[in-house]
Design an enzyme around this catalytic site. Structure first.
Site, PDB file in Angstrom:
ATOM      1  N   GLY A  11      65.916 -41.846   4.113  1.00  0.00           N
ATOM      2  CA  GLY A  11      67.162 -41.383   4.710  1.00  0.00           C
ATOM      3  C   GLY A  11      67.821 -42.539   5.423  1.00  0.00           C
ATOM      4  N   CYS A  12      68.416 -42.277   6.563  1.00  0.00           N
ATOM      5  CA  CYS A  12      69.064 -43.319   7.355  1.00  0.00           C
ATOM      6  C   CYS A  12      68.030 -44.388   7.738  1.00  0.00           C
ATOM      7  CB  CYS A  12      69.691 -42.710   8.609  1.00  0.00           C
ATOM      8  SG  CYS A  12      70.446 -43.936   9.687  1.00  0.00           S
TER       9      CYS A  12
END
Length: 177
Positions: A11-12
């Site tokens: 993800g991030c």
């Protein structure tokens, strides 16, 4: 032994990069992009979802101090590997769960860990983490490097990353610098 490299997409990249940089044996963890079909992507272009790149963290580590398996354990603990092309509210292929392996040994270790996590039923849904051979790594813009440490009061950092970092410190305190 010389350093090795591992590349993870969870993800991030801000949370994973911050966590990995706190581990013993990690020389540096760098936010960037990998796995796409365009050259020299930037944050703006990968956010469109059209470049095929994932947000990743490339970690240079000393395997005499921390193993690839331990890095994988941190990776799987800090994100939800059952979410396809998303992490929470971050949606798109750039947020996919992916491990880019740098050797067949890394690929085998990752497959074994996924099999073990599946057998232990630690997640309610099947693990969808992509295992792919390493491709060109593009370092993210300077403002992404060390983002969480530089911006702890930013809303995303307070509400998304800070709780993950607290969990990380609790689970992996024995591995921290």
């Amino acid at each position: 032994m010389s350093s090795e490299i591992a590349t993870f997409g969870a993800g991030c990249f801000w949370c994973l990069e911050s966590a990995l940089n706190q581990l013993q044996g990690v020389e540096r963890a760098v936010s960037g992009y990998m796995g796409g079909h365009t050259d020299n992507p930037d944050y703006r272009s990968i956010c469109t979802g059209t470049t095929g790149h994932a947000e990743v963290v490339q970690v240079h580590f000393n395997p005499d101090q921390i193993s690839f398996e331990q890095l994988c354990q941190v990776f799987f603990a800090l994100h939800d590997p059952t979410q396809l092309n998303r992490q929470g509210n971050d949606v798109g292929t750039q947020y996919r769960s992916v491990l880019f392996f740098h050797s067949e040994q890394q690929a085998a270790t990752a497959r074994d860990i996924i099999k073990q996590l599946t057998t232990e039923q630690l997640f309610d849904q099947p693990i969808v983490t992509e295992l792919s051979p390493v491709t060109t790594f593009y370092q993210a813009e300077d403002y992404h490097q060390g983002y969480f440490l530089q911006n702890p009061q930013q809303g995303y950092c307070q509400f998304i990353i800070a709780p993950k970092m607290a969990k990380f410190r609790q689970l992996f305190s024995s591995l921290m610098k």
